[in-house]
Design a protein around this motif. Structure first.
Motif: not given
Length: 452
Positions: A225, A228, A230, A234, A274-275, A278, A297, A300-301, A304
């Motif tokens: 983390c 990452l 984000e 999760c 990952i989304g 949210a 996601s 966001m990917t 990243i």
């Protein structure tokens, strides 16, 4: 464990050349580790008490390249192979947490091994294959342990990337991280913020593609983390949905374990949900839903992967996989498969099927046999569709823009829109990809528009 290894003849010849000139010389590092594990080393690094100038003189009949004068490394090109030969050295402090401020050449092997990162990488072997192991690296290989040479805090202070290297080796070899080393990793994880994205990316690839990746990530999620952040929401995020037995992070790890060790696929599995935090919502029955999470996601990917300086091709592929992963993996029919192929192409569809398989297996609520059967059915159908060379794009449609213009349609967006309507009809199996059929269908569409 056997404390001797078999050196390739060319490697042994380089060592003997140095020995015959009065120097000590050894194969060192990963090549010794891999040989003891029964794996084929990718390369053979050599260390010696000869200085760079003495190395060059020793191989005066060969081509030599002074590749690291500050660090005492000479590349020797011998019989068509390249060997990196480095002088024994000790290193001073690391002001930038990567490069030593000072390098001192040594005469002893032990001093050189003492500066290395982990015990399993701090072994050497002479020309006869006899292993020199000053820090119990062979014992740690037997135990399956990644342990720092000396004080872990010092090793990670010298180069913070060693934190990720420890996790990579644990994942790749299926090892655990020794208690003291693990404690230092957790304590010093914030040091990773100072490491260049390119260096992090390389280690992340090795970690994700390791056979023990899921277990390592479960134990060191706080470390991941840092790279990452984000992912942090999760971890422990309950899904409140009967189709999911696990929280978002545990589901991700289960899916990762169920996927093949290919970089783009493993990245997509890691980031596919990952989304979710949210977009989470409850319905009136207090069932959790994540509407639109694939789109979020994917966005966001993309951010990243840009931050970690991934190449454009990998970023595009992984983002596409994440954005397209949430399709139904029920028994596949030709129409749905043609649609997927038309949108993504063969290579991406193959990866999407593998991603969706892993995603379903990671839910913990479905029979693995049923998921495997659906995946195999879809992949078999894919082979059939591709073998038949069906029309899957405007490029393979039997008519083109000139044909539409010949029907009296003016140049502009309408031409492309009409061709897309024809392709959609072909993909849906309503229309054969034959010129006459396509022309008649196009004329019918135009006539219908005129009459509306």
């Amino acid at each position: 464990m056997n404390r001797t290894i078999l050196l390739p003849p060319k490697t042994a010849a380089v060592l003997r050349r140095l020995s015959s000139a009065g120097f000590s010389a050894y194969a060192v590092g990963g090549c010794v580790r891999d040989s003891l594990l029964g794996a084929a080393p990718q390369d053979w690094d050599i260390c010696t008490n000869a200085t760079p100038q003495e190395i060059i003189a020793c191989f005066s009949e060969e081509r030599t390249i002074l590749t690291g004068v500050r660090y005492g490394t000479v590349t020797v090109l011998s019989e068509g192979e390249a060997f990196e030969v480095t002088t024994f050295r000790a290193e001073g402090s690391y002001s930038d947490s990567r490069h030593p401020d000072e390098v001192r050449f040594l005469s002893s092997l032990r001093g050189d091994l003492a500066r290395r990162d982990f015990t399993v990488n701090a072994m050497a072997a002479d020309a006869d294959g006899v292993v020199i192991d000053c820090f119990s690296g062979a014992e740690d290989l037997q135990k399956g342990a990644i342990r720092c040479v000396g004080a872990p805090e010092e090793r990670f202070t010298e180069d913070a990337l060693r934190i990720m290297r420890a996790l990579r080796f644990a994942a790749k070899l299926g090892f655990s991280v020794a208690e003291e080393t693990a404690a230092a990793i957790h304590a010093q994880r914030e040091r990773l913020r100072s490491v260049a994205p390119e260096r992090l990316r390389k280690e992340l690839k090795g970690l994700l593609c390791g056979k023990n990746a899921a277990a390592v990530l479960a134990e060191f999620s706080d470390v991941l983390c840092v790279i990452l952040p984000e992912l942090a929401p999760c971890i422990g995020f309950r899904q409140y949905n009967p189709h999911h037995a696990f929280d978002v992070w545990k589901h991700t790890l289960c899916a990762l374990q169920a996927s093949e060790p290919q970089e783009a696929l493993r990245l997509a599995v890691l980031l596919h949900d990952i989304g979710k935090p949210a977009v989470f919502s409850f319905d009136k029955n207090l069932i959790g839903h994540f509407y639109g999470h694939a789109v979020v996601s994917a966005a966001m990917t993309e951010a990243i992967l840009r931050r970690l300086h991934y190449d454009n091709a990998t970023s595009k592929l992984v983002t596409t996989l994440v954005g397209g992963h949430d399709f139904a993996l029920r028994p596949m029919d030709e129409r749905r498969l043609r649609r997927l192929l038309a949108r993504y192409g063969e290579d991406t569809v193959r990866l999407l099927l593998r991603l969706r398989r892993a995603d379903r297996l990671g839910k913990g609520t479905e029979e693995a046999e049923a998921i495997e059967a659906m995946t195999q059915q879809a992949e078999a159908l894919l082979v059939c569709v591709l073998r038949e060379e069906q029309c899957l794009s405007l490029r393979t449609l039997k008519i083109g823009g000139d044909d539409i213009l010949a029907m009296g349609v003016p140049r502009g967006k309408r031409v492309g829109a009409l061709l897309q309507q024809l392709l959609d009809a072909v993909l849906d199996g309503k229309l054969a990809n034959e010129r006459n059929a396509l022309v008649n269908y196009a004329q019918a569409l135009l006539s219908r528009e005129e009459n509306d």
